[in-house]
Every structure is written in C-alpha cells, then in structure tokens.
Design an enzyme around this catalytic site. Structure first.
Site, PDB file in Angstrom:
ATOM      1  N   ASP A  43       0.927  -1.362  -0.145  1.00 36.42           N
ATOM      2  CA  ASP A  43       0.055   0.035   0.019  1.00 36.42           C
ATOM      3  C   ASP A  43       0.990   1.158   0.049  1.00 36.42           C
ATOM      4  O   ASP A  43       2.204   1.176   0.497  1.00 36.42           O
ATOM      5  CB  ASP A  43      -0.914   0.123   1.291  1.00 36.42           C
ATOM      6  CG  ASP A  43      -1.781   1.294   1.459  1.00 36.42           C
ATOM      7  OD1 ASP A  43      -2.207   1.838   0.263  1.00 36.42           O
ATOM      8  OD2 ASP A  43      -1.682   1.695   2.762  1.00 36.42           O
ATOM      9  N   ASP A  85      -0.297   5.285   0.793  1.00 42.81           N
ATOM     10  CA  ASP A  85      -0.352   6.054   1.876  1.00 42.81           C
ATOM     11  C   ASP A  85      -0.398   5.359   3.190  1.00 42.81           C
ATOM     12  O   ASP A  85      -1.398   4.561   3.366  1.00 42.81           O
ATOM     13  CB  ASP A  85      -1.521   6.920   1.605  1.00 42.81           C
ATOM     14  CG  ASP A  85      -1.440   7.598   0.123  1.00 42.81           C
ATOM     15  OD1 ASP A  85      -0.249   8.089  -0.102  1.00 42.81           O
ATOM     16  OD2 ASP A  85      -2.504   7.995  -0.417  1.00 42.81           O
TER      17      ASP A  85
END
Ligand SMILES: [Zn+2]
Length: 207
Positions: free
Chosen positions: A20, A22
């Site tokens: 991922d 952020d």
C-alpha cells in the site's frame, strides 16, 4: 491506472510483495490527500526496509486508492509525475518497485478496484503473472487486509503509530502487525518463508 517501471521474468507465475502507499511508504495526511510531491513524507525507515526487501528479488508492486483523481482534486498526469518522482528517489536508495496500480475512482462510483475490493490485486496478478496465494500484501488499514483476504494473499499490517493497538478488532487477530520498519522486513521474510518462497535468507540480510 497502471504505471509499469521494471519488467521481471514471470514464467511460471511467482509470488510478489504488494505494498500500500499512503500510510506505509509515506505518511497519511489526516483528512487530506497527497496532491503534490512536497506533501509526500516518507515513513521512518521505510526506504531501508524496502531496500532490504528488494534484495529478495521478488516483484514489488504498489496497490493504492487515489480517489483525489476521481474527485477532480488531482490530475491523472500529476499523479503519474509524482509516481515517477517517487520511483527516482527510491531508486536512489537502492529500492526497485516494479509497478504501481492505482484506483482513481470515487467511493460512490462502485468500481471493483477500490480497496477493500480485490480488483487491483487481481488485475496485477493477471497482467504480471503473479501467484496470489504465495504473495504478501503490506498495508496499514482494515481495507488492505480485506482486499488481501479476498484476493487470497497474505496480509501484513504496518502500524508504527499503533492506531489499532488499543482496540484490536477481530479482523486483526492472527495478522502479523509490524510496529516499525525492521519488524516489517522480519515479518515479511518470515511470511514468505512460511510459504516456502524464500528458501534461505539472502546474504546481507541477517538480523
Ligand atoms: Zn476503482
């Protein structure tokens, strides 16, 4: 949106490390999006962690929701430019990420790629010949864990700020949760070893 940087040989299908963006690579901006490079702040130690994971020589692919594009707050071209900049900086730290897959839709568009849906993971697996059951998805939120589970790959939580420490919900039980970037590397390697992907820890990766 897909941005492919580094091809890799993928015959037969092999495992990958999905990441991922952020909250894992860069700090989340509470209540706001990362709209320009100056707002992109790396998580402590993450570049070194990604460098060490790069030595495993598995494909590393970013899987990220970027609804700011669908909301008209961020041009697709600007997201692409920011990604190129990120890739350059990471490369300078010895990190090689192979591809970035972004969902640019708003949540009300009902697409099947916005996490917690597994669409982006499945798309990457199909396009890049990745074996999902032997792959890892490193995320920082329940939506990442859900997407990983729906796609059939192994979730690892990165939670250095202990956002989930106090009320560890049901969905977090039995999920390796790294509190810092060192643990993140350890748990990822351990997880990969459990599925016999990494037979031996490569040289220079001792701890
Ligand atoms: Zn989408």
């Amino acid at each position: 949106m897909r941005i492919l940087f580094e091809r890799f040989s993928a015959a037969p299908a092999g495992p990958a490390i999905f990441i991922d963006r952020d909250g894992v690579i860069n700090r989340r901006r509470p209540g706001d999006y990362v709209l320009e490079w100056s707002q992109f702040v790396f998580m402590p130690g993450i570049r070194e962690a990604l460098r060490r994971l790069s030595t495993l020589r598995l494909p590393m692919i970013v899987i990220s929701n970027q609804a700011a594009v669908g909301k008209g707050l961020l041009e697709a071209a600007a997201l692409k430019a920011m990604t190129v900049q990120l890739q350059e900086v990471l490369r300078g730290s010895g990190v090689v990420l192979n591809a970035y897959y972004y969902c640019t839709h708003r949540s009300d568009e009902g697409c099947d790629c916005r996490k917690p849906k597994p669409g982006l993971l499945r798309q990457a697996a199909a396009e890049l010949n990745i074996d999902l059951p032997r792959s890892i998805f490193i995320g920082d939120a329940d939506t990442d864990v859900q997407a990983a589970r729906l796609a059939g790959c192994q979730p690892i939580m990165f939670d250095p700020e202990c956002r989930y420490r106090t009320e560890r919900a049901d969905w977090m039980k039995n999920i390796a949760t790294a509190r810092d970037s060192d643990e993140l590397v350890k748990f990822t390697v351990k997880c990969l070893q459990a599925t016999s992907i990494v037979a031996a820890i490569p040289e220079g990766m001792s701890w």
